[in-house]
Design an enzyme around this catalytic site. Sequence first.
Site, PDB file in Angstrom:
ATOM      1  N   GLY A 118       0.839  -1.195   0.000  1.00 35.06           N
ATOM      2  CA  GLY A 118       0.000   0.000   0.000  1.00 35.06           C
ATOM      3  C   GLY A 118       0.869   1.236   0.000  1.00 35.06           C
ATOM      4  N   CYS A 119       0.536   2.173  -0.868  1.00 37.45           N
ATOM      5  CA  CYS A 119       1.346   3.395  -0.920  1.00 37.45           C
ATOM      6  C   CYS A 119       0.456   4.612  -1.100  1.00 37.45           C
ATOM      7  CB  CYS A 119       2.395   3.287  -2.024  1.00 37.45           C
ATOM      8  SG  CYS A 119       3.760   4.431  -1.786  1.00 37.45           S
ATOM      9  N   GLY A 120      -0.571   4.668  -0.253  1.00 41.43           N
ATOM     10  CA  GLY A 120      -1.462   5.822  -0.270  1.00 41.43           C
ATOM     11  C   GLY A 120      -0.950   6.887   0.687  1.00 41.43           C
ATOM     12  N   GLY A 133       1.248   4.971   3.430  1.00 42.83           N
ATOM     13  CA  GLY A 133       2.374   4.248   2.839  1.00 42.83           C
ATOM     14  C   GLY A 133       3.421   5.169   2.249  1.00 42.83           C
ATOM     15  N   GLU A 158       0.478  -0.712  16.422  1.00 46.92           N
ATOM     16  CA  GLU A 158       0.236   0.553  17.131  1.00 46.92           C
ATOM     17  C   GLU A 158      -0.600   1.515  16.287  1.00 46.92           C
ATOM     18  OE1 GLU A 158      -0.281   2.713  19.792  1.00 46.92           O
ATOM     19  OE2 GLU A 158       1.599   1.885  20.547  1.00 46.92           O
ATOM     20  N   GLU A 208     -14.583  10.879   4.480  1.00 44.10           N
ATOM     21  CA  GLU A 208     -14.463  10.301   3.152  1.00 44.10           C
ATOM     22  C   GLU A 208     -15.771  10.482   2.380  1.00 44.10           C
ATOM     23  OE1 GLU A 208     -12.653   6.377   3.102  1.00 44.10           O
ATOM     24  OE2 GLU A 208     -11.764   6.814   5.053  1.00 44.10           O
ATOM     25  N   LYS A 245     -11.734  -0.206  16.932  1.00 47.54           N
ATOM     26  CA  LYS A 245     -10.693   0.209  17.877  1.00 47.54           C
ATOM     27  C   LYS A 245     -11.059  -0.202  19.304  1.00 47.54           C
ATOM     28  CE  LYS A 245      -9.339   4.026  14.876  1.00 47.54           C
ATOM     29  NZ  LYS A 245      -9.693   5.417  14.488  1.00 47.54           N
TER      30      LYS A 245
END
EC number: 1.1.1.3
Lengths: 430, 430
Positions: free
Chosen positions: A13-15, A18, A131, A192, A207
Amino acid sequence: MMRTRPLKVALLGCGVVGSEVARIMTTHADDLTARIGAPVELAGIAVRRPDRVREGVPAELVTTDATALVKRGDIDIVVEVIGGIEPARTLITTAFEHGASVVSANKALLAEDGAALHAVAQRHGADLYYEAAVAGAIPLVRPLRESLVGDKVNRVLGIVNGTTNFILDRMETGGTGYSEALDEATALGYAEADPTADVEGFDAAAKAAILAGIAFHTRVRLDDVHREGITEVTAADIASARRMGRTVKLLAICERAEDGRSVTARVHPAMIPLSHPLASVREAYNAVFVEAEAAGQLMFYGPGAGGAPTASAVLGDLVAVCRNKLNGATGPGESAYSRLSVSPMGEVVTRYHISLDVADKPGVLAQVAAEFNEHGVSIETVHQQVKDGEASLVVVTHRASDAALSATVGALRALDTVRGVAGIMRVEGE
Amino acid sequence: MMRTRPLKVALLGCGVVGSEVARIMTTHADDLTARIGAPVELAGIAVRRPDRVREGVPAELVTTDATALVKRGDIDIVVEVIGGIEPARTLITTAFEHGASVVSANKALLAEDGAALHAVAQRHGADLYYEAAVAGAIPLVRPLRESLVGDKVNRVLGIVNGTTNFILDRMETGGTGYSEALDEATALGYAEADPTADVEGFDAAAKAAILAGIAFHTRVRLDDVHREGITEVTAADIASARRMGRTVKLLAICERAEDGRSVTARVHPAMIPLSHPLASVREAYNAVFVEAEAAGQLMFYGPGAGGAPTASAVLGDLVAVCRNKLNGATGPGESAYSRLSVSPMGEVVTRYHISLDVADKPGVLAQVAAEFNEHGVSIETVHQQVKDGEASLVVVTHRASDAALSATVGALRALDTVRGVAGIMRVEGE
């Protein structure tokens, strides 16, 4: 003594997150090497759309074949910042099977399937750190898993979703309604395009499940978490709270029952006093209270989301996992030995703020009070108001079970003199 | 898989903290065993006065010969809660030499000699953990050493001494003077009979040295920390702060210089805005802000002292060190590779609040303003007041170096029209 073979990292992932992880690994490489005791190298970046890869991300490392990347066999650590259940779950499992440890920011997956993933990690002698899955940059998973591990945590209570806090903060400060505040949050990038996961409380519930599991050393599934979002919160609720010296926040609350044998986990809007430290948590910030037997009351505060803060948490875990690898050791795994039961919402005991539209005639208050009394719910305060021929009652109760409160409200609705129940909200933090 | 040979713990000191450690180890033995993966056993307790040993502490474990205890050879972990430099330093060193790891709550020793102790620990493959040395139960050492280890910390700013915060809080809320507030703190057990270490800022300075070292991956000696206590803070200072919408707190501030090549560490009273989260830290609580490049601004809050909170931090470290022992590994050691220089106080850049008693005649303000200008210190606001024939000026400056401010104050004192400098205090957190 510095090892020279670099530890190899695969980034999935490189959003927003990332690309920050890749940027920091590149720009702060020397610091990371010094802190780990060995160089750490970005060995591959799996993305869905290679044409969208951001500036500063080494193009030669980019691949669309995530499966091949995690199967390479020379990868020491896989960083998963894709989010969602699949393909993240299969990729993480495959990574463990091929000898890698995993750092993940994936709250949905950890909440749904954390126990199974921990088991696979343990079977392969690998680490699973996460984390970044809870409250962004705020150290919370590590303090609970490590700093407070010699203590007995009784309660975790906090604001763990930035989007809904931003919306409620705008409703509070701007006096606007929910839709208007949501529009503003969307326009500013805090919500979003499809805000469901945030505004319906799914994100906060994931969470809460993770935090409750760690805090109480037990398993809490996502389904165990009672969940209400903020879509029903009205400007009138917030105004009513304000008149009583309170404000409205979406809280995640995990509690150990007084007998110590069960726990509860819930996410819902609640009124808290304006003097409570959580009341002044503004915009998209997060803050979490932890109450432990010996430590007392601790609070952790900071940015709960965003690319750079989340990347900070990911990198902290990455360094820890690298150190473990060099030590030939693993960090703490799942700790669920307590096997506590999770009680349903009906058994939760708290206070309530109830607004009723009632007939403007004598005896109504007595009738209403009798119904509370009948169901064993003790009233703390009543405010009666008549405006334009319409009468209203605002009742705040002492502590009562959710089941008793529901029964009371059902009985109130059946009264001829009660025209409607305009609002019910729990009261916390007093 | 549970190991059955217990890990053996020697406890040095059995006062307020030590007796709580012993109590929790006894009452929560099953939980500790489950969390560590092996039983942990209290093997000996060294005290100075065996007749003073508290209720609930196993009498058969008590000894007055601490040296023999740490030399026994079967001790896995030594918990040092004696405090002070000697005999703590020699006992810890001896413990390392005899194969034990160490958990310490000793801020004075860590600040004075942390580097040497870390070196001995490393030589013997042992752990040295000290979460309890800074801010009691608040997880701060571990978040800095581990959670934020992949980030770049630029600033640590906080209230790290509960006694002085209690005194300043009483002066603020009660309008009382320093001596009266100190008496109250002593009567309530918040201040010791000899309060020097707290009120003169020695305790906070030790914590600042430890925090700066960890945060910036460099060595900061106790002597490097600029230190001013609260004994000179007057009711007038607090009233003057209040008129400007501020309050007075004793702050520990560790900063990286903008060029990144040096750091500063200081402890002094400062005025902060009432809207700042630290302004609402009451009584003996502690709170610390950490600013990091990627994480942004984090805050950690909780009880900064007391037997049970400090014991909670000690036990968290104890579990971590036990897990490391079982793994045959060690946790993070000293990280001081940055070798940054520590700049003197004169190079610190901040803002100032200066109260002057001046002659009530025309031209004084112009004269005073000229001196500020002369020394390159820019004025933000001036409040002029004439009461009972006495004139006063309160000047708040823009950011300036401490050296420039000192030179300005020297020049002001030399003016005929300035009768006295009634107060100088730094302004932070804006």
